[in-house]
Scaffold this active site. Structure first.
Site, PDB file in Angstrom:
ATOM      1  N   CYS A   2     -33.299 -34.160  43.863  1.00 36.82           N
ATOM      2  CA  CYS A   2     -33.299 -35.431  44.302  1.00 36.82           C
ATOM      3  C   CYS A   2     -32.368 -36.034  43.215  1.00 36.82           C
ATOM      4  O   CYS A   2     -31.752 -35.431  42.422  1.00 36.82           O
ATOM      5  CB  CYS A   2     -34.927 -35.979  43.699  1.00 36.82           C
ATOM      6  SG  CYS A   2     -35.975 -34.925  44.449  1.00 36.82           S
ATOM      7  N   ARG A  27     -27.940 -36.306  47.669  1.00 37.04           N
ATOM      8  CA  ARG A  27     -28.670 -35.206  46.749  1.00 37.04           C
ATOM      9  C   ARG A  27     -30.016 -35.095  47.691  1.00 37.04           C
ATOM     10  O   ARG A  27     -31.051 -34.358  47.338  1.00 37.04           O
ATOM     11  CB  ARG A  27     -28.824 -35.792  45.309  1.00 37.04           C
ATOM     12  CG  ARG A  27     -27.453 -35.688  44.524  1.00 37.04           C
ATOM     13  CD  ARG A  27     -27.874 -36.123  43.229  1.00 37.04           C
ATOM     14  NE  ARG A  27     -28.746 -35.054  42.689  1.00 37.04           N
ATOM     15  CZ  ARG A  27     -27.991 -34.179  41.880  1.00 37.04           C
ATOM     16  NH1 ARG A  27     -26.943 -34.300  41.797  1.00 37.04           N
ATOM     17  NH2 ARG A  27     -29.011 -33.318  41.358  1.00 37.04           N
ATOM     18  N   TRP A  74     -35.410 -35.507  47.919  1.00 42.86           N
ATOM     19  CA  TRP A  74     -35.339 -34.397  48.724  1.00 42.86           C
ATOM     20  C   TRP A  74     -36.723 -33.750  48.530  1.00 42.86           C
ATOM     21  O   TRP A  74     -37.092 -33.072  47.444  1.00 42.86           O
ATOM     22  CB  TRP A  74     -34.161 -33.267  48.645  1.00 42.86           C
ATOM     23  CG  TRP A  74     -34.189 -32.514  49.513  1.00 42.86           C
ATOM     24  CD1 TRP A  74     -33.580 -32.656  50.848  1.00 42.86           C
ATOM     25  CD2 TRP A  74     -34.440 -31.087  49.611  1.00 42.86           C
ATOM     26  NE1 TRP A  74     -33.378 -31.588  51.552  1.00 42.86           N
ATOM     27  CE2 TRP A  74     -34.158 -30.480  50.566  1.00 42.86           C
ATOM     28  CE3 TRP A  74     -35.020 -30.497  48.415  1.00 42.86           C
ATOM     29  CZ2 TRP A  74     -34.032 -29.044  50.802  1.00 42.86           C
ATOM     30  CZ3 TRP A  74     -35.254 -28.772  49.053  1.00 42.86           C
ATOM     31  CH2 TRP A  74     -34.837 -28.482  50.071  1.00 42.86           C
ATOM     32  N   ASN A 100     -36.499 -35.010  39.057  1.00 39.36           N
ATOM     33  CA  ASN A 100     -35.703 -34.196  39.808  1.00 39.36           C
ATOM     34  C   ASN A 100     -35.994 -32.712  39.493  1.00 39.36           C
ATOM     35  O   ASN A 100     -35.729 -32.164  38.276  1.00 39.36           O
ATOM     36  CB  ASN A 100     -33.986 -34.403  39.555  1.00 39.36           C
ATOM     37  CG  ASN A 100     -33.246 -33.371  40.505  1.00 39.36           C
ATOM     38  OD1 ASN A 100     -33.439 -32.724  41.372  1.00 39.36           O
ATOM     39  ND2 ASN A 100     -32.035 -33.181  39.829  1.00 39.36           N
ATOM     40  N   GLY A 101     -36.576 -31.782  40.356  1.00 42.75           N
ATOM     41  CA  GLY A 101     -36.873 -30.661  39.792  1.00 42.75           C
ATOM     42  C   GLY A 101     -38.265 -29.970  40.342  1.00 42.75           C
ATOM     43  O   GLY A 101     -38.621 -30.463  41.453  1.00 42.75           O
ATOM     44  N   GLU A 489     -18.496 -18.658  58.563  1.00 41.81           N
ATOM     45  CA  GLU A 489     -18.430 -19.956  57.861  1.00 41.81           C
ATOM     46  C   GLU A 489     -18.330 -21.304  59.310  1.00 41.81           C
ATOM     47  O   GLU A 489     -18.863 -22.059  59.207  1.00 41.81           O
ATOM     48  CB  GLU A 489     -17.252 -20.159  57.308  1.00 41.81           C
ATOM     49  CG  GLU A 489     -16.881 -21.409  56.724  1.00 41.81           C
ATOM     50  CD  GLU A 489     -17.896 -22.294  55.860  1.00 41.81           C
ATOM     51  OE1 GLU A 489     -18.939 -21.860  55.465  1.00 41.81           O
ATOM     52  OE2 GLU A 489     -17.647 -23.591  55.548  1.00 41.81           O
ATOM     53  N   LYS A 493     -20.762 -24.169  59.837  1.00 37.58           N
ATOM     54  CA  LYS A 493     -20.533 -25.625  59.998  1.00 37.58           C
ATOM     55  C   LYS A 493     -21.258 -26.232  61.198  1.00 37.58           C
ATOM     56  O   LYS A 493     -21.827 -27.148  61.398  1.00 37.58           O
ATOM     57  CB  LYS A 493     -18.962 -25.802  60.140  1.00 37.58           C
ATOM     58  CG  LYS A 493     -18.285 -25.398  58.639  1.00 37.58           C
ATOM     59  CD  LYS A 493     -18.465 -26.608  57.820  1.00 37.58           C
ATOM     60  CE  LYS A 493     -19.546 -26.202  56.761  1.00 37.58           C
ATOM     61  NZ  LYS A 493     -19.393 -25.460  55.542  1.00 37.58           N
ATOM     62  N   GLU A 496     -25.103 -26.395  61.139  1.00 38.76           N
ATOM     63  CA  GLU A 496     -25.742 -27.129  60.232  1.00 38.76           C
ATOM     64  C   GLU A 496     -25.414 -28.845  60.718  1.00 38.76           C
ATOM     65  O   GLU A 496     -26.290 -29.707  60.271  1.00 38.76           O
ATOM     66  CB  GLU A 496     -25.303 -27.028  58.610  1.00 38.76           C
ATOM     67  CG  GLU A 496     -23.995 -27.507  58.297  1.00 38.76           C
ATOM     68  CD  GLU A 496     -23.472 -26.947  56.976  1.00 38.76           C
ATOM     69  OE1 GLU A 496     -24.288 -26.856  56.014  1.00 38.76           O
ATOM     70  OE2 GLU A 496     -22.283 -26.565  56.641  1.00 38.76           O
ATOM     71  N   HIS A 512     -22.777  -3.067  69.624  1.00 40.38           N
ATOM     72  CA  HIS A 512     -23.913  -2.493  69.174  1.00 40.38           C
ATOM     73  C   HIS A 512     -25.138  -3.224  69.263  1.00 40.38           C
ATOM     74  O   HIS A 512     -26.008  -3.188  68.706  1.00 40.38           O
ATOM     75  CB  HIS A 512     -23.569  -2.189  67.632  1.00 40.38           C
ATOM     76  CG  HIS A 512     -22.601  -1.273  67.317  1.00 40.38           C
ATOM     77  ND1 HIS A 512     -22.598   0.120  67.742  1.00 40.38           N
ATOM     78  CD2 HIS A 512     -21.160  -1.347  66.993  1.00 40.38           C
ATOM     79  CE1 HIS A 512     -21.536   0.794  67.631  1.00 40.38           C
ATOM     80  NE2 HIS A 512     -20.661  -0.158  67.000  1.00 40.38           N
ATOM     81  N   LYS A 611     -27.101 -31.801  49.390  1.00 39.29           N
ATOM     82  CA  LYS A 611     -25.844 -31.554  49.187  1.00 39.29           C
ATOM     83  C   LYS A 611     -25.781 -30.281  47.792  1.00 39.29           C
ATOM     84  O   LYS A 611     -25.150 -29.566  47.949  1.00 39.29           O
ATOM     85  CB  LYS A 611     -25.081 -32.551  48.519  1.00 39.29           C
ATOM     86  CG  LYS A 611     -23.664 -32.318  48.094  1.00 39.29           C
ATOM     87  CD  LYS A 611     -22.875 -31.870  49.280  1.00 39.29           C
ATOM     88  CE  LYS A 611     -21.465 -31.363  48.805  1.00 39.29           C
ATOM     89  NZ  LYS A 611     -20.586 -30.615  49.708  1.00 39.29           N
TER      90      LYS A 611
HETATM   91  C1  F6R Z   1     -22.668 -25.571  53.696  1.00 40.43           C
HETATM   92  C2  F6R Z   1     -23.063 -25.746  52.113  1.00 40.43           C
HETATM   93  C3  F6R Z   1     -23.944 -24.862  51.610  1.00 40.43           C
HETATM   94  C4  F6R Z   1     -23.468 -24.810  50.193  1.00 40.43           C
HETATM   95  C5  F6R Z   1     -24.439 -24.167  49.365  1.00 40.43           C
HETATM   96  C6  F6R Z   1     -24.227 -23.801  48.020  1.00 40.43           C
HETATM   97  O1  F6R Z   1     -21.862 -26.427  54.148  1.00 40.43           O
HETATM   98  O2  F6R Z   1     -22.523 -26.647  51.735  1.00 40.43           O
HETATM   99  O3  F6R Z   1     -24.160 -23.823  52.345  1.00 40.43           O
HETATM  100  O4  F6R Z   1     -22.373 -24.142  50.097  1.00 40.43           O
HETATM  101  O5  F6R Z   1     -25.922 -24.790  49.176  1.00 40.43           O
HETATM  102  O6  F6R Z   1     -23.675 -24.831  47.287  1.00 40.43           O
HETATM  103  P1  F6R Z   1     -22.625 -24.681  46.097  1.00 40.43           P
HETATM  104  O7  F6R Z   1     -21.598 -24.552  46.229  1.00 40.43           O
HETATM  105  O8  F6R Z   1     -22.807 -26.389  45.405  1.00 40.43           O
HETATM  106  O9  F6R Z   1     -23.458 -23.788  45.096  1.00 40.43           O
END
Ligand code: F6R
Length: 616
Positions: A2, A27, A74, A100-101, A489, A493, A496, A512, A611
């Site tokens: 959060c 966040r 969150w 937060n936690g 990746e 993208k 998500e 396979h 994030k």
């Molecule tokens: C996907 C994304 C997440 C982060 C992951 C790690 O677009 O952003 O998969 O890559 O949560 O986050 P960090 O890099 O902040 O440790």
């Protein structure tokens, strides 16, 4: 994960708290709330949903109070709802808390407090904290907080207030906590002190901050900040000067932060690599590695890369690069897996941890495991002063500026660029690659920002093209060798931000199993560069075509043959194999972005995501 904030000043703080919360909304955005202190009470407003809902709720209120706390959530314990929204209070209305936690022993504490007559009104773990502090409160907030936090188990950052004390207490035991003194930086702000989870929330008020470490707390008065440990012993800390510009945290006319961050990549990649090599000498300059480089890496026989999500994809590319440029044995693992197995790590392990935020709980835990077992920890990170960086033996910053969009874009390509430099550095220091070879790759690396700019020019075509795919239910992304992690990746993208199911696979694995899925309804996005598996990848695509699959290819400029197998082709400039992942990533980011926008998705704040994942 959060966002929390507390402000104590000489002017009404409600607008400043709302403003700070908006800057931290990435966040978490399940609910938001604010508590303001009067002389003999708290005024609390909470709302489910984004901060704009809370803002609307308080728009007509006369809120002239000068002390307050705020929260953007969150959800971890308890559904997103008004009753579970922070701030939380005790039932005697003495103490208010934003957290937060996670409090791991909250059920045990709740039980104990219930027996003492406390009544609870939410399903959250956080609510036990104000109750517990209230149990110890006799008029002095810091001393009650100190007594209460001794009983908390877990990882938490708190801002605590009591109208009877009229001060704020900020605590850190895990998630980040930053405090600073407001500097009259904007008309109407006045003076005061502020505590928050994130620099973005503080930047407009001050550029001189203290990063609290675990086990530290700050007592905030209107014009003073007192730093202590949890036993109340005073501590001295250095002030950190923040150089980020607040403009960097705005959208600059782009529709979304993600779009802005995709388009920033020519500049961010330049910032990542600048000053980190000597082209003429064919050498890499990573002064950050000085503490571990002194023995020429000869003390290592094993490299283990770890991260989560997108950063984990960067690790997979890193494995390929380090294996190519050194004789070291290289492994990759997810932070969330590594922490619960018995990895073979010792003092001969070079442990490389990658994280944009530097606060990801699983990565942090994996790092601590590696350190306990004697490994040397090098982190590749974007956020200066973040927890991961402070626990590392050496840090290579990606230097790509704040990344606000929840889906990681510019941080990923910056991580790839750092990994190229790091792998070359290991190769040069251990004598595995020549100066000429290093110079050749560096020459191309210098041109990468410009080449990325060229790829971005295909934005309009990709926007138009992506329209035809918004109704698809499933996608397959294929790549081989160093391009396989980029297929993963690209798929991440798309899923998500557009919620379309997408999977990444090594193209050679198709036969396979996954080939059974092929039909005209499932487009195949393929990455085909002219490397040592080019012919093999073409054969894999022929097999797909033979089964009616629709093939979209991202291929090298000048590749004529790909048109014979693919239905649609987008080109990227031809570069060395080790640099191709950076260029191939760009069309995949644009494609995912435009599909999501066509679908009307909330690109910067996709559902269920946040994030910075600071909980397990
Ligand atoms: C996907 C994304 C997440 C982060 C992951 C790690 O677009 O952003 O998969 O890559 O949560 O986050 P960090 O890099 O902040 O440790």
């Amino acid at each position: 994960m959060c966002g929390i904030i507390g402000y104590i000043g000489d002017k009404p703080v409600a607008p400043l708290i709302i403003d700070g919360l908006k800057k931290m909304e990435y966040r978490g955005y399940d609910s938001a709330g604010i508590a303001l202190l009067t002389e003999n009470d708290f005024i609390v407003h909470r709302a489910q949903g984004k901060i704009k809902v809370l803002e609307k709720l308080i728009a007509d209120e006369k809120l002239s109070m000068t002390i307050g706390v705020g929260h953007t959530r969150w959800a971890t314990h308890g559904v997103p709802s008004e009753e579970n929204a922070h701030p939380h209070r005790d039932d005697k209305n003495k103490i208010v808390v934003v957290q937060n936690g996670i409090i791991e022993n909250f059920l045990e504490l709740k039980d104990k407090l219930r027996k003492l007559g406390h009544e609870f009104s939410s399903q959250t773990d956080t609510e036990v904290i104000p109750h517990l502090i209230a149990e110890y409160f006799e008029g002095d907030l810091p001393s009650a907080v100190r007594k209460a936090i001794r009983e908390l188990k877990g990882a938490f950052a708190l801002v605590v207030a009591s109208w009877e004390d009229q001060r704020l207490v900020a605590v850190r035991e895990g998630p980040p906590m930053i405090v600073g003194r407001a500097e009259n930086s904007r008309d109407g702000i006045g003076s005061g002190t502020i505590a928050a989870s994130d620099i973005a929330a503080i930047l407009e008020h001050t550029r001189s901050v203290y990063f609290l470490d675990d086990g530290e707390m700050a007592v905030l008065d209107e014009d003073s900040i007192e730093l202590t440990d949890f036993d109340g012993n005073a501590i001295e800390k250095e002030i950190t000067k923040i150089t980020w510009n607040p403009i960097q945290a705005q959208k600059d006319g782009y529709q979304h932060f993600m779009q802005k961050e995709i388009f920033q990549q020519p500049e961010s990649l330049r910032d990542t690599i600048i000053g980190r090599f000597d082209l003429e000498a064919g050498e890499i300059i990573l002064d950050e590695l000085a503490p571990i480089e002194k023995e020429n890496y000869s003390n290592f026989n094993h490299v283990l890369l770890t991260a989560c999500g997108t950063a984990w994809h960067a690790c997979l590319v890193g494995k390929y690069l380090i294996e190519k440029f050194s004789d070291l044995r290289v492994e990759v693992d997810y932070g969330s897996e590594l922490r619960y197995r018995d990895p073979k790590i010792d003092e001969r392990t070079l442990f490389i941890s990658i994280s944009q935020s530097g606060e990801t709980a699983d990565t942090l835990a994996a790092n601590r495991t590696a350190k306990e077992k004697g490994g040397t920890l090098v982190s590749i990170c974007n956020v200066v002063g973040s927890t991961i960086t402070r626990e590392s033996d050496a840090v290579i910053y990606t230097r790509c500026g704040p990344e606000i969009g929840v889906a990681s874009t510019k941080a990923f390509t910056a991580q790839l660029a750092v990994l190229v430099l790091l792998a070359l550095n290991i190769g040069r220091v251990t004598g595995k690659i020549s100066k000429d070879k290093c110079r050749e790759i560096l020459q191309e690396l210098i041109e990468i920002p410009q080449l990325v700019r060229r790829v971005l020019k295909q934005d309009a075509d990709l926007k138009e093209f992506s329209k035809h795919y918004r109704d698809k239910q499933d996608f397959l992304y294929l790549g081989r060798g160093i391009n396989y992690p980029i297929a993963l990746e690209g798929a991440l993208k798309l899923k998500e931000i557009s919620y379309i199911h997408a999977e990444g696979y090594p193209a050679g694995e198709m036969k396979h199993g996954p080939i059974a899925l092929i039909s005209s309804e499932m487009p195949i996005m393929t990455l085909v560069t002219q490397n040592n598996v080019y012919e093999k990848t073409l054969s894999n695509l022929m097999e797909v075509k033979a089964r009616d699959g629709e093939v979209i290819a991202i291929a090298d400029e000048g590749d004529e043959r790909i048109g014979e197998v693919a239905d649609h082709v987008f080109h990227v400039p031809k570069v060395s194999e080790v640099l191709s992942p950076i260029l191939l990533t760009i069309p995949l980011q644009l494609f995912a972005y435009h599909v999501a926008v066509h679908l009307g998705c909330d690109v910067d704040q996709p559902r269920n995501l946040a994030k910075s994942v600071t909980v397990e």
